[in-house]
Write a protein that holds these residues in place. Structure first.
Motif, PDB file in Angstrom:
ATOM      1  N   LEU A  29       1.348  -5.435   2.334  1.00  0.00           N
ATOM      2  CA  LEU A  29      -0.005  -5.868   2.669  1.00  0.00           C
ATOM      3  C   LEU A  29      -0.042  -7.389   2.724  1.00  0.00           C
ATOM      4  O   LEU A  29       0.097  -8.057   1.709  1.00  0.00           O
ATOM      5  CB  LEU A  29      -0.975  -5.403   1.592  1.00  0.00           C
ATOM      6  CG  LEU A  29      -1.628  -4.038   1.710  1.00  0.00           C
ATOM      7  CD1 LEU A  29      -2.557  -3.833   0.529  1.00  0.00           C
ATOM      8  CD2 LEU A  29      -2.389  -3.883   3.018  1.00  0.00           C
ATOM      9  N   GLN A  30      -0.204  -7.899   3.916  1.00  0.00           N
ATOM     10  CA  GLN A  30      -0.362  -9.347   4.033  1.00  0.00           C
ATOM     11  C   GLN A  30      -1.781  -9.707   3.606  1.00  0.00           C
ATOM     12  O   GLN A  30      -2.690  -8.897   3.743  1.00  0.00           O
ATOM     13  CB  GLN A  30      -0.148  -9.802   5.485  1.00  0.00           C
ATOM     14  CG  GLN A  30       1.116  -9.281   6.127  1.00  0.00           C
ATOM     15  CD  GLN A  30       2.371  -9.821   5.475  1.00  0.00           C
ATOM     16  OE1 GLN A  30       2.305 -10.736   4.665  1.00  0.00           O
ATOM     17  NE2 GLN A  30       3.509  -9.234   5.796  1.00  0.00           N
ATOM     18  N   ASP A  31      -1.907 -10.898   3.135  1.00  0.00           N
ATOM     19  CA  ASP A  31      -3.233 -11.396   2.777  1.00  0.00           C
ATOM     20  C   ASP A  31      -4.147 -11.239   3.991  1.00  0.00           C
ATOM     21  O   ASP A  31      -3.776 -11.597   5.108  1.00  0.00           O
ATOM     22  CB  ASP A  31      -3.111 -12.883   2.392  1.00  0.00           C
ATOM     23  CG  ASP A  31      -4.330 -13.342   1.617  1.00  0.00           C
ATOM     24  OD1 ASP A  31      -5.067 -12.476   1.103  1.00  0.00           O
ATOM     25  OD2 ASP A  31      -4.530 -14.564   1.529  1.00  0.00           O
TER      26      ASP A  31
ATOM     27  N   HIS B 227     -12.474  -4.803   3.208  1.00  0.00           N
ATOM     28  CA  HIS B 227     -12.552  -3.351   3.387  1.00  0.00           C
ATOM     29  C   HIS B 227     -12.626  -3.031   4.860  1.00  0.00           C
ATOM     30  O   HIS B 227     -13.336  -3.688   5.616  1.00  0.00           O
ATOM     31  CB  HIS B 227     -13.789  -2.801   2.673  1.00  0.00           C
ATOM     32  CG  HIS B 227     -13.510  -2.438   1.254  1.00  0.00           C
ATOM     33  ND1 HIS B 227     -13.239  -1.173   0.859  1.00  0.00           N
ATOM     34  CD2 HIS B 227     -13.443  -3.216   0.141  1.00  0.00           C
ATOM     35  CE1 HIS B 227     -13.021  -1.154  -0.452  1.00  0.00           C
ATOM     36  NE2 HIS B 227     -13.141  -2.387  -0.904  1.00  0.00           N
TER      37      HIS B 227
ATOM     38  N   THR C 105     -10.670  -8.928  -4.012  1.00  0.00           N
ATOM     39  CA  THR C 105      -9.938 -10.164  -4.266  1.00  0.00           C
ATOM     40  C   THR C 105      -9.093  -9.992  -5.528  1.00  0.00           C
ATOM     41  O   THR C 105      -9.614  -9.630  -6.575  1.00  0.00           O
ATOM     42  CB  THR C 105     -10.914 -11.336  -4.462  1.00  0.00           C
ATOM     43  OG1 THR C 105     -11.745 -11.408  -3.309  1.00  0.00           O
ATOM     44  CG2 THR C 105     -10.160 -12.635  -4.638  1.00  0.00           C
TER      45      THR C 105
ATOM     46  N   MET D 146      -5.260  -8.366   5.284  1.00  0.00           N
ATOM     47  CA  MET D 146      -5.223  -7.058   5.934  1.00  0.00           C
ATOM     48  C   MET D 146      -6.286  -6.145   5.355  1.00  0.00           C
ATOM     49  O   MET D 146      -6.588  -6.201   4.165  1.00  0.00           O
ATOM     50  CB  MET D 146      -3.832  -6.425   5.764  1.00  0.00           C
ATOM     51  CG  MET D 146      -2.855  -6.882   6.829  1.00  0.00           C
ATOM     52  SD  MET D 146      -1.171  -6.356   6.486  1.00  0.00           S
ATOM     53  CE  MET D 146      -1.315  -4.591   6.672  1.00  0.00           C
ATOM     54  N   PRO D 147      -6.857  -5.287   6.205  1.00  0.00           N
ATOM     55  CA  PRO D 147      -7.939  -4.427   5.713  1.00  0.00           C
ATOM     56  C   PRO D 147      -7.414  -3.276   4.845  1.00  0.00           C
ATOM     57  O   PRO D 147      -6.317  -2.767   5.078  1.00  0.00           O
ATOM     58  CB  PRO D 147      -8.566  -3.879   7.000  1.00  0.00           C
ATOM     59  CG  PRO D 147      -7.484  -3.954   8.027  1.00  0.00           C
ATOM     60  CD  PRO D 147      -6.607  -5.111   7.650  1.00  0.00           C
ATOM     61  N   ILE D 148      -8.202  -2.930   3.846  1.00  0.00           N
ATOM     62  CA  ILE D 148      -7.879  -1.767   3.014  1.00  0.00           C
ATOM     63  C   ILE D 148      -9.091  -0.844   3.001  1.00  0.00           C
ATOM     64  O   ILE D 148     -10.171  -1.236   3.471  1.00  0.00           O
ATOM     65  CB  ILE D 148      -7.531  -2.180   1.569  1.00  0.00           C
ATOM     66  CG1 ILE D 148      -8.654  -3.027   0.976  1.00  0.00           C
ATOM     67  CG2 ILE D 148      -6.226  -2.937   1.526  1.00  0.00           C
ATOM     68  CD1 ILE D 148      -8.460  -3.331  -0.481  1.00  0.00           C
TER      69      ILE D 148
ATOM     70  N   PHE E  92      -8.297  -8.865   0.464  1.00  0.00           N
ATOM     71  CA  PHE E  92      -8.190  -7.780   1.439  1.00  0.00           C
ATOM     72  C   PHE E  92      -9.593  -7.283   1.771  1.00  0.00           C
ATOM     73  O   PHE E  92     -10.278  -6.750   0.888  1.00  0.00           O
ATOM     74  CB  PHE E  92      -7.366  -6.613   0.867  1.00  0.00           C
ATOM     75  CG  PHE E  92      -6.008  -7.032   0.366  1.00  0.00           C
ATOM     76  CD1 PHE E  92      -5.040  -7.517   1.242  1.00  0.00           C
ATOM     77  CD2 PHE E  92      -5.696  -6.933  -0.989  1.00  0.00           C
ATOM     78  CE1 PHE E  92      -3.788  -7.894   0.765  1.00  0.00           C
ATOM     79  CE2 PHE E  92      -4.450  -7.305  -1.459  1.00  0.00           C
ATOM     80  CZ  PHE E  92      -3.494  -7.798  -0.588  1.00  0.00           C
TER      81      PHE E  92
ATOM     82  N   ARG F   5     -14.996  -6.768   0.204  1.00  0.00           N
ATOM     83  CA  ARG F   5     -13.572  -7.112   0.138  1.00  0.00           C
ATOM     84  C   ARG F   5     -13.085  -6.968  -1.295  1.00  0.00           C
ATOM     85  O   ARG F   5     -13.908  -6.868  -2.227  1.00  0.00           O
ATOM     86  CB  ARG F   5     -13.360  -8.558   0.600  1.00  0.00           C
ATOM     87  CG  ARG F   5     -13.900  -9.592  -0.371  1.00  0.00           C
ATOM     88  CD  ARG F   5     -13.688 -10.997   0.139  1.00  0.00           C
ATOM     89  NE  ARG F   5     -14.707 -11.369   1.110  1.00  0.00           N
ATOM     90  CZ  ARG F   5     -15.887 -11.865   0.781  1.00  0.00           C
ATOM     91  NH1 ARG F   5     -16.202 -12.046  -0.485  1.00  0.00           N
ATOM     92  NH2 ARG F   5     -16.771 -12.197   1.694  1.00  0.00           N
TER      93      ARG F   5
ATOM     94  N   ARG G 167       0.862  -1.173   0.000  1.00  0.00           N
ATOM     95  CA  ARG G 167       0.000   0.000   0.000  1.00  0.00           C
ATOM     96  C   ARG G 167       0.900   1.225   0.000  1.00  0.00           C
ATOM     97  O   ARG G 167       1.807   1.322   0.828  1.00  0.00           O
ATOM     98  CB  ARG G 167      -0.905  -0.004   1.226  1.00  0.00           C
ATOM     99  CG  ARG G 167      -1.680   1.286   1.380  1.00  0.00           C
ATOM    100  CD  ARG G 167      -2.830   1.186   2.342  1.00  0.00           C
ATOM    101  NE  ARG G 167      -2.526   0.359   3.516  1.00  0.00           N
ATOM    102  CZ  ARG G 167      -3.461  -0.226   4.254  1.00  0.00           C
ATOM    103  NH1 ARG G 167      -4.719  -0.118   3.946  1.00  0.00           N
ATOM    104  NH2 ARG G 167      -3.122  -0.941   5.311  1.00  0.00           N
TER     105      ARG G 167
END
Lengths: 210, 537
Positions: B378-380, B534, B457, B382-384, B532, B455, B369
């Motif tokens: 960003l690890q799989d 949201h 993907t 993690m929120p964005i 990720f 999310r 990010r």
């Protein structure tokens, strides 16, 4: 450097007994062969043929500090001298490649000159308001350093013959008939060859996006 | 294609002849030929410069020197306006004729600012931006001199030739996006994009002229009812913000709308009323005025007109990609329907071949990010959040073909990579940590999250071989799904498909992954899924 006249630099004087030969319309390839065999007339003809073109070309490639008429003249003559001295090493890659070769020698000469000027303290007179490059030549000023470099490297990647065609048409502004004489072809054929060479060059050119 | 080769040669012959560049022919090129076309465009310009140096301008004899300004011989008045005068002048240093814009200056502060900006612009050399050669103050006047562009403004072209075709508008839009992105990259905005300020030179090149440097002095006159300038102002600028890249994009949107329809999207005379119209998007949809246009084009233009800057394209390069995608797939359309069956067979054969692992397929991939000056892995899982800018870093041990999709569950995913007009493209070479989506030769791009879903993907397919099956699907999706799917943007899944769903199965991303053999853990194929969620708001 002082202004040097052609007579001083180049052995123009015809020796007695040397047979004057028609040189006006002879292809450069033939002239080169004759220069190699020591014919001063041919040498003279080669210089006559290319000096004006190279002089004009160099004018746009030299920074203002070096565009004093005499310096340009010196530089171009020096390049021609060098080219003629090394003419035995010049390996023709087809008609037109001699001009590409000449241009390359002159370009190197111009670069040396720019380096020399940059070491010279007077170069501070150059317009400091324009920080584009240290000593921009008109061509660099007009198109930008990066674009010129991209063009040069794309050009250098083409076969010498194609380089010659492009240089003759675009940079030296020679007409199709003039080029045709140079390469021993017809104007129509030259036009097609130049177009093909340009497509090649365009493909090699990393499109300028910046 | 043989036809394209001939087109290229015809264009090149035109350049060699010193004829006007056939830019309509150029616009028709695609694929590799489009790249060669860009090269020819560049060569046409270089050729003009070389020729300018060959022809020594007739000095003193032809035109008398009227006066001198900052070392220039000023020759002839070309125009005069409320804000100043434009002169043709000769620059002895460049050995060229230039255009000199002169105006009075009573304030030192303004002069200083003008000169500073002029010098900054002087660093910029771009085919689509007028080249600024210098700026100076002298005798109570300030002047800026630039290349002398010989041509007509788009306003004049529009006046005499009527509304532009889709292809012409796309071409104008693409060239202006390129120019503007170079300006934006310098940390500047143009601030006055309008038909009167865009020139089409005799070779067909599109040149953006008249920068803020000159405009700063026109601040007082900015809101005068002159030449329709205010119709180009973005709502945030009307509200008092300084012009920025997003407002340049808005103005470009207005310009393209105008070229397509000969009218402005918003026309209120009163500035407040104008803003009200803009915020309500109270304009006639492009589709109503020009039903002949591809949907993708109208969408791309109208998105640039979004009242909220955050809802516009993530940058002019993204607009460029959308414009390009709106016109180029036409050619591919017929091809991939006809070729689909054949390609499937070939694809299967290619896959068999890939089953023999020649060498171990090594690849590192990780999402990041981008923050203000920071870069956060960003690890799989993690929120964005909305507005986040994402990049995918790829380091491969061998040449690698990468395909990135955003999977929102609909049959047709959004293609995030490779993107038209965006480098590096496939394959990625080893030895570099590539940042995808890449760059357009100017700025690094990122994918921006511009919708709120549950999310996001991402599916990343990588292989040491070109996956023609995937590429064919991409071509197909581009056609089937939505015009916007070449955008470096998100949330496209919410758009309704432009045509009926594709008959038959096997076009969805899931089906494609299965057909590729993602579930079989092939040595030479990698299929990764990054999810990720949201962030809750």
């Amino acid at each position: 450097m002082s202004a040097s006249s052609l007579a001083q630099v180049l052995p123009f004087g015809r020796r007695n007994g040397e047979r004057p030969a028609a040189t006006g319309s002879e292809p450069t390839e033939v002239l080169i062969r004759r220069v190699r065999s020591g014919e001063n007339v041919a040498r003279d003809a080669l210089v006559r043929r290319f000096l004006p073109l190279l002089r004009q070309w160099a004018h746009g490639r030299l920074p203002r500090a070096a565009r004093d008429l005499h310096e340009t003249e010196d530089l171009v003559q020096l390049a021609l001298m060098r080219a003629l001295r090394q003419i035995d090493h010049f390996e023709s890659e087809g008609p037109g490649s001699f001009l590409a070769y000449l241009r390359q020698i002159l370009l190197n000469q111009v670069r040396d000159e720019v380096r020399r000027l940059m070491r010279r303290p007077e170069s501070a007179e150059i317009d400091t308001e324009m920080p584009d490059t240290d000593l921009p030549s008109p061509v660099e000023q007009l198109v930008g350093h990066e674009r010129l470099r991209a063009y040069e490297s794309a050009l250098a990647s083409l076969p010498k013959r194609q380089q010659g065609l492009i240089v003759m048409r675009l940079e030296f502004g020679m007409s199709y008939p003039e080029i045709a004489t140079e390469v021993g072809s017809t104007p129509d054929a030259v036009r097609v060859m130049v177009a093909r060479a340009l497509v090649q060059l365009a493909t090699a050119l990393k499109p300028h996006q910046a | 294609m043989a036809g394209d080769k001939q087109d290229l040669e015809r264009i090149a012959a035109g350049i060699a002849d010193d004829a006007a560049l056939d830019w309509r022919l150029l616009a028709r090129l695609d694929g590799d030929d489009a790249d060669a076309g860009d090269g020819l465009r560049e060569l046409s310009q270089l050729a003009q410069v070389f020729r300018g140096l060959q022809i020594r301008p007739e000095r003193s004899s032809a035109s008398r020197v009227q006066f001198r300004f900052a070392g220039l011989d000023v020759l002839e008045k070309l125009g005069e306006g409320a804000q100043g005068e434009v002169w043709r002048a000769y620059d002895p240093m460049l050995d060229q004729e230039v255009a000199l814009k002169l105006r009075r200056s009573d304030s030192d502060a303004l002069s200083h600012q003008f000169l500073a900006e002029g010098r900054r612009l002087a660093k910029l050399r771009h085919p689509n931006i007028v080249s600024v050669y210098g700026a100076a103050a002298q005798d109570g006047r300030v002047g800026l001199w630039t290349e002398l562009v010989r041509g007509r403004s788009l306003a004049e072209v529009l006046e005499s030739e009527g509304e532009f075709s889709a292809a012409d508008v796309v071409q104008v839009g693409i060239e202006l996006c390129r120019g503007l992105s170079a300006v934006h990259r310098l940390g500047m905005a143009h601030g006055d994009v309008k038909a009167e300020n865009v020139l089409r030179d005799v070779s067909g090149r599109i040149v953006l002229a008249d920068f803020g440097a000159a405009r700063e002095f026109e601040r007082d006159g900015l809101f005068d009812a002159v030449s329709g300038t205010r119709q180009y102002l973005a709502p945030e600028v009307l509200a008092g913000d300084n012009p920025g890249p997003a407002s340049d994009q808005f103005a470009l949107g207005v310009l393209l709308y105008r070229l397509l329809t000969r009218r402005y999207p918003y026309t209120a005379d009163d500035l407040d009323q104008l803003r009200v119209q803009q915020l309500a998007e109270a304009r006639v949809p492009l589709r109503d005025l020009r039903p002949d246009l591809p949907r993708s084009l109208t969408r791309a233009v109208e998105r640039a007109l979004a009242p909220n800057p955050a809802r516009r394209h993530a940058g002019v390069l993204v607009l460029l990609a959308a414009l390009e995608a709106s016109i180029r797939p036409w050619r591919m359309q017929a091809l991939h329907w006809a070729g689909l069956a054949a390609v499937l067979l070939v694809g299967a054969a290619a896959l068999l071949w890939q089953l023999r692992p020649v060498q171990e397929f090594k690849l590192e991939s990780r999402f990041y990010r981008d923050g203000a000056g920071t870069r956060e892995p960003l690890q799989d899982g993690m929120p964005i959040a909305l507005g986040d800018k994402l990049r995918l870093e790829i380091a491969a041990a061998q040449p690698t073909w990468i395909y990135v999709f955003n999977d929102d569950g609909s049959p047709e995913p959004t293609v995030l990579y490779p993107l038209p007009g965006v480098a590096p493209g496939n394959p990625l070479t080893p030895g570099t940590r590539w940042q995808l989506p890449g760059h357009d030769g100017i700025t690094g791009l990122s994918w921006q999250v511009d919708s709120e879903a549950e999310r996001e993907t991402f599916v990343v397919i990588s292989s040491p071989k070109r996956l023609s099956q995937v590429e064919d699907s991409i071509a197909q999706w581009r056609h089937v799904v939505s015009p916007d799917n070449a955008l470096v943007a998100r949330g496209v899944g919410r758009l309704a498909p432009a045509t009926a769903p594709v008959p038959g199965e096997g076009v969805s991303l899931a089906a494609l992954l299965q057909r590729l053999g993602c579930d079989k853990a092939e040595a030479a194929l990698r299929c990764e899924r990054f999810v990720f969620p949201h962030a809750p708001r």
